[in-house]
Design an enzyme around this catalytic site. Structure first.
Site, PDB file in Angstrom:
ATOM      1  N   ALA A 470       0.876  -1.165   0.000  1.00  0.00           N
ATOM      2  CA  ALA A 470       0.000   0.000   0.000  1.00  0.00           C
ATOM      3  C   ALA A 470       0.923   1.228   0.000  1.00  0.00           C
ATOM      4  O   ALA A 470       1.452   1.605   1.033  1.00  0.00           O
ATOM      5  CB  ALA A 470      -0.897  -0.016   1.234  1.00  0.00           C
ATOM      6  N   GLU A 471       1.111   1.784  -1.198  1.00  0.00           N
ATOM      7  CA  GLU A 471       2.155   2.807  -1.333  1.00  0.00           C
ATOM      8  C   GLU A 471       1.781   4.101  -0.619  1.00  0.00           C
ATOM      9  O   GLU A 471       2.648   4.800  -0.085  1.00  0.00           O
ATOM     10  CB  GLU A 471       2.455   3.048  -2.814  1.00  0.00           C
ATOM     11  CG  GLU A 471       3.211   1.900  -3.491  1.00  0.00           C
ATOM     12  CD  GLU A 471       2.388   0.637  -3.724  1.00  0.00           C
ATOM     13  OE1 GLU A 471       1.144   0.691  -3.626  1.00  0.00           O
ATOM     14  OE2 GLU A 471       2.989  -0.430  -3.998  1.00  0.00           O
ATOM     15  N   GLN A 493       8.848  -0.085  -4.172  1.00  0.00           N
ATOM     16  CA  GLN A 493       9.516  -1.217  -4.804  1.00  0.00           C
ATOM     17  C   GLN A 493       9.795  -1.002  -6.289  1.00  0.00           C
ATOM     18  O   GLN A 493      10.858  -1.350  -6.784  1.00  0.00           O
ATOM     19  CB  GLN A 493       8.645  -2.465  -4.595  1.00  0.00           C
ATOM     20  CG  GLN A 493       9.351  -3.760  -4.771  1.00  0.00           C
ATOM     21  CD  GLN A 493       8.514  -4.893  -4.197  1.00  0.00           C
ATOM     22  OE1 GLN A 493       7.506  -5.292  -4.772  1.00  0.00           O
ATOM     23  NE2 GLN A 493       8.913  -5.410  -3.052  1.00  0.00           N
ATOM     24  N   ILE A 498       4.244   3.609  -7.907  1.00  0.00           N
ATOM     25  CA  ILE A 498       4.307   4.746  -6.982  1.00  0.00           C
ATOM     26  C   ILE A 498       2.975   5.496  -6.935  1.00  0.00           C
ATOM     27  O   ILE A 498       2.679   6.219  -5.992  1.00  0.00           O
ATOM     28  CB  ILE A 498       5.455   5.708  -7.386  1.00  0.00           C
ATOM     29  CG1 ILE A 498       5.864   6.588  -6.197  1.00  0.00           C
ATOM     30  CG2 ILE A 498       5.097   6.560  -8.602  1.00  0.00           C
ATOM     31  CD1 ILE A 498       7.158   7.370  -6.423  1.00  0.00           C
ATOM     32  N   PRO A 500      -0.285   4.906  -6.316  1.00  0.00           N
ATOM     33  CA  PRO A 500      -1.222   4.965  -5.179  1.00  0.00           C
ATOM     34  C   PRO A 500      -0.796   5.977  -4.115  1.00  0.00           C
ATOM     35  O   PRO A 500      -1.610   6.416  -3.318  1.00  0.00           O
ATOM     36  CB  PRO A 500      -1.194   3.534  -4.622  1.00  0.00           C
ATOM     37  CG  PRO A 500      -0.776   2.687  -5.770  1.00  0.00           C
ATOM     38  CD  PRO A 500       0.185   3.539  -6.567  1.00  0.00           C
ATOM     39  N   HIS A 541       7.344  -2.652 -15.247  1.00  0.00           N
ATOM     40  CA  HIS A 541       8.583  -2.722 -14.466  1.00  0.00           C
ATOM     41  C   HIS A 541       9.684  -1.903 -15.132  1.00  0.00           C
ATOM     42  O   HIS A 541      10.853  -2.133 -14.879  1.00  0.00           O
ATOM     43  CB  HIS A 541       9.050  -4.172 -14.298  1.00  0.00           C
ATOM     44  CG  HIS A 541       8.077  -5.024 -13.555  1.00  0.00           C
ATOM     45  ND1 HIS A 541       7.015  -5.632 -14.164  1.00  0.00           N
ATOM     46  CD2 HIS A 541       7.992  -5.326 -12.239  1.00  0.00           C
ATOM     47  CE1 HIS A 541       6.316  -6.306 -13.259  1.00  0.00           C
ATOM     48  NE2 HIS A 541       6.879  -6.130 -12.079  1.00  0.00           N
TER      49      HIS A 541
END
Ligand SMILES: Cc1ncc(C[n+]2csc(CCOP(=O)(O)OP(=O)(O)O)c2C)c(N)n1
Ligand SMILES: [Mg+2]
Length: 741
Positions: A470-471, A493, A498, A500, A541
């Site tokens: 949960a960013e 990560q 990023i 959220p 990614h």
């Protein structure tokens, strides 16, 4: 105006009253009830006054706390001003008054005066911020305060376990960040019924429950979110029912128009949470008699019959009747109290209207720390690699190490030096089930890229731990922790995930200092793995997008291209007094290019200083990140094959960026190429190109050129990825064309 500060300890008066045979009301004495009414009435009258001033165009916005007075006073009487912490929302005027804020403070914000203690004329009224009372700067986005409150609650517990961390230190951000903690303080956070629809609310409940945090969540349920009724926001129409499954909570559902019942609910909640059992949830049913704000007319969506029903529960009239019925005040007494409040209020209004307006020359004040400038030579130290024998002794080698290694070593050394540093994020811990580590059953993970490997093992599970996926939770909690002096160094990560956290990153973290006129700040570090060239990384990614963040005033953004710079910039990021987005290119983590021995525990690179990677005189190439090694290859080939010498500038730091180095180079070469990995249009390099075109037109012998990714996401198949991202061949071609122009 008279805002008699209520000493919460005076709740003990009840015992005296009882001994004297006096009646008490859930522990509230008659004097306290009169005091409660004084605050409630004052709150309503400030609203009325502001509404009048808005109609006279003397203020520019109004939002009222009308209907929410009783619950606010009940909470304030049960909690401790300047001891507990408060993240109130805009309807908490009565709470703030009862905690010790003055009507004058509030009116200064309404007129937007430069003397406004909460924001210096920068924020709308009812955006409370009073550091002495531990009322933390609030904002307008619904619900962003909740995760920050979670972070705040975590801090008290942290300092209790690490009291040395709270000590003042000089030479870094700690010099300007005093810490207050008691160990049993409670964090209050409030929100409206509609705001409970925000995901961040649920993320906050989840963490508070899981960590048994000393917090009180208050939902002030007036049945509407602007025009949307509660049953549309909340499945089944009652938030208490929905949250009832969270473990470790104490729950209260109360008539929030009744100050005595509200107080009693808060006393129970405070007892539970202060004792360390976990968080409390107070669901207070209130009314909203004045529409949502002065920009709203609720008659458009609420019939008279419904509004009249609410009016019968108005806390002000109910409290008047209660005081008379109980013989606490008679009508004369009430009139006298109200006149006193009105007279004092008029004095405050007259003063506020005379207060100086803010001056435009100060608008840029406090975007960044005025105390610690990370671009100065204080953040410039030479590398001091360990000598081979000492290096071997502390387990490090003086051999060249990767960017991943040096980031890990830098984190380790900074954590040794500064006990305020905590690290959290997804998978960053070695192993959440720490007994597996203790029993040596597992080696530990330490990040999907292993950048934090071994840190939990060395520093413990309260300094290095996993977050939920949960960013917003990560960034919101980090913001709350940093407000109280910790130095969270958190990890997102993948840059691709990023988003959220975007409300926290765009509208909260970088704004804490500016919007509170330097009375709060939140210096922390957000490390983010970014970028493509991965072969198989595909859409989700491989993203870049740094310009989205360099576009945010108040946020420092750095993007190293090699191991040594990563170590030096990370140390600066940690020690400085601003929030920093630290972008780590995944492809560079273990690249052979740019390896270096660990430069020692004091090595720093200042922000805003580019590095000239290759000196040249024929054209200037401005770039950063993973394009640096590619541009260097292209430049070397250009020199080899055509004798053209490009000057290659690695920006390293994107906000601030080093205009002087760019300008000096372009002045020398008269040709500029800006290269970046992000999509071409509206990318970071567009700004650099525009500035060169704007400011250096006379020096240019050719148009400013750009090389960047195609305007599309990175695709999975390597052939597609290669075509989409800028390659050495593209850079070579552009350099050649530019030099031929
Ligand atoms: C993230 C966000 N979305 C929308 C808004 C606009 N907005 C401001 S207040 C509000 C309604 C809030 O209702 P509720 O939480 O019930 O609080 P109340 O105003 O009723 O006390 C909305 C939609 C906002 N400020 N922030
Ligand atoms: Mg509401």
């Amino acid at each position: 105006m008279a805002t008699t500060k209520t000493d919460p300890k005076s709740a003990a008066v009840s015992e005296r009253d009882v001994r004297k045979g006096g009646k008490t009301y859930e522990g509230l004495s008659r004097e306290q009830l009169i005091e409660a009414y004084r605050h409630m009435y004052a709150s309503r009258r400030v609203d009325d006054k502001e509404i009048l001033l808005k109609r006279q165009q003397k203020i520019f916005f109004q939002i009222s706390g009308a209907g929410h007075e009783a619950v606010g006073v009940g909470a304030a009487f049960a909690l401790k001003a300047g001891y507990d912490w408060f993240y109130p929302y805009y309807r908490d005027r009565a709470l703030c008054l009862a905690l010790g804020a003055t009507a004058y403070d509030m009116l200064l914000q309404a007129v937007g005066s430069g003397d406004d203690p909460s924001s210096g004329g920068r924020q709308m009224p009812s955006h409370w911020s009073l550091p002495d009372l531990n009322i933390v700067t609030g904002s307008s986005p619904t619900g962003t305060q909740i995760l920050q409150a979670v972070g705040c609650a975590e801090v008290g517990r942290y300092y209790a376990a690490h009291p040395d961390a709270a000590r003042k230190a000089t030479g870094d951000y700690r010099q300007f960040k005093d810490v207050k903690f008691h160990g049993d303080e409670i964090t209050y956070v409030s929100l409206g019924d509609g705001t409970s629809s925000e995901g961040e609310f649920w993320e906050a409940l989840n963490t508070a429950a899981n960590s048994r945090l000393p917090m009180i969540f208050v939902v002030e349920d007036n049945g509407y979110a602007i025009s949307v009724p509660v049953e549309v926001q909340t499945a089944g129409g009652n938030i208490s029912r929905l949250v009832s499954g969270f473990p470790n909570f104490h729950f209260e559902e109360v008539d929030g128009t009744d100050p005595v019942a509200s107080y009693a609910a808060f006393v129970r909640a405070v007892a539970y949470s202060r004792a360390g059992h976990g968080p409390s949830f107070v669901h207070a049913h209130v009314i909203r008699p004045y529409s949502h704000s002065l920009s709203d007319d609720e008659r458009l969506y609420r019939p008279d019959v419904e509004r009249q029903r609410d009016a019968q529960r108005d806390p002000i009239t109910r409290m008047q009747m209660f005081l008379i019925r109980e013989g606490i005040l008679d009508e004369k007494g009430i009139n006298r109290l109200e006149k006193q409040v009105d007279d004092d209020l008029q004095v405050a209004v007259d003063r506020a209207l005379q207060a100086p307006a803010p001056t435009p020359d100060k608008v840029l004040w406090y975007v960044y720390s005025p105390n610690l400038d990370p671009t100065t030579s204080a953040f410039e130290t030479p590398p001091a690699p360990a000598k081979p024998e000492t290096a071997a002794a502390d387990g490090r080698k003086s051999a060249p190490k990767t960017m991943a290694d040096l980031i890990n070593s830098t984190l380790r050394d900074e954590m040794r030096r500064d006990e305020r540093i905590v690290i959290f994020g997804e998978d960053v811990a070695d192993c959440s089930r720490e007994e597996y580590l203790k029993q040596k059953l597992v080696k530990g993970k330490g990040g999907v890229f292993k950048l934090t490997a071994g840190l939990q093992i060395e520093f413990g599970s309260d300094r290095v731990f996993n977050s939920p996926i949960a960013e917003a939770n990560i960034v919101g909690r980090a913001t709350g922790m940093a407000q109280r002096g910790l130095k969270p160094v958190v990890e997102i990560q993948f840059f691709d995930y990023i988003w959220p956290a975007m409300m926290q990153l765009r509208s909260e973290l970088p704004l804490i200092r500016w919007r509170s006129y330097n009375t709060f700040s939140a210096p922390c570090v957000i490390r983010v793995a970014i970028g493509g060239y991965l072969t198989g990384g595909a859409i989700y990614h491989s993203q870049c997008g740094e310009s989205v963040f360099t576009h945010i005033p108040g946020l420092r953004v750095v993007f190293p291209s090699n191991a040594l710079d990563a170590a030096g910039l990370l140390r600066t990021a940690i020690r400085c007094d601003d929030p920093v987005l630290f972008l780590e290119h995944k492809r560079l983590y273990r690249e052979t290019y740019g390896r270096a021995p660990y430069p020692g525990p004091e090595y720093m690179v200042p922000f805003g200083k580019a590095k000239v990677v290759q000196v040249g005189s024929d054209l200037t190439v401005i770039t950063y990140g993973a394009v640096v090694p590619r541009a260097l290859q292209a430049a070397q080939k250009l020199e080899r094959e055509h004798g053209v010498k490009a000057e290659l500038i690695d920006l390293r730091s994107l906000n601030p960026f080093d205009w002087e180095t760019i300008a000096a180079s372009v002045q020398k070469t008269s040709r500029a190429l800006v290269a970046y990995e992000d999509t071409l249009s509206w990318g970071y390099g567009a700004e650099i190109a525009a500035r060169i075109a704007d400011r250096m037109f006379e020096h240019l012998d050719a148009p400013v050129r750009r090389v960047a990714a195609m305007d599309v996401f990175v695709a999975y198949h390597p052939d597609l990825e290669n075509a989409i991202l800028p390659q050495t061949a593209d850079l070579f071609r552009a350099m050649k064309e530019l030099s031929d122009y």
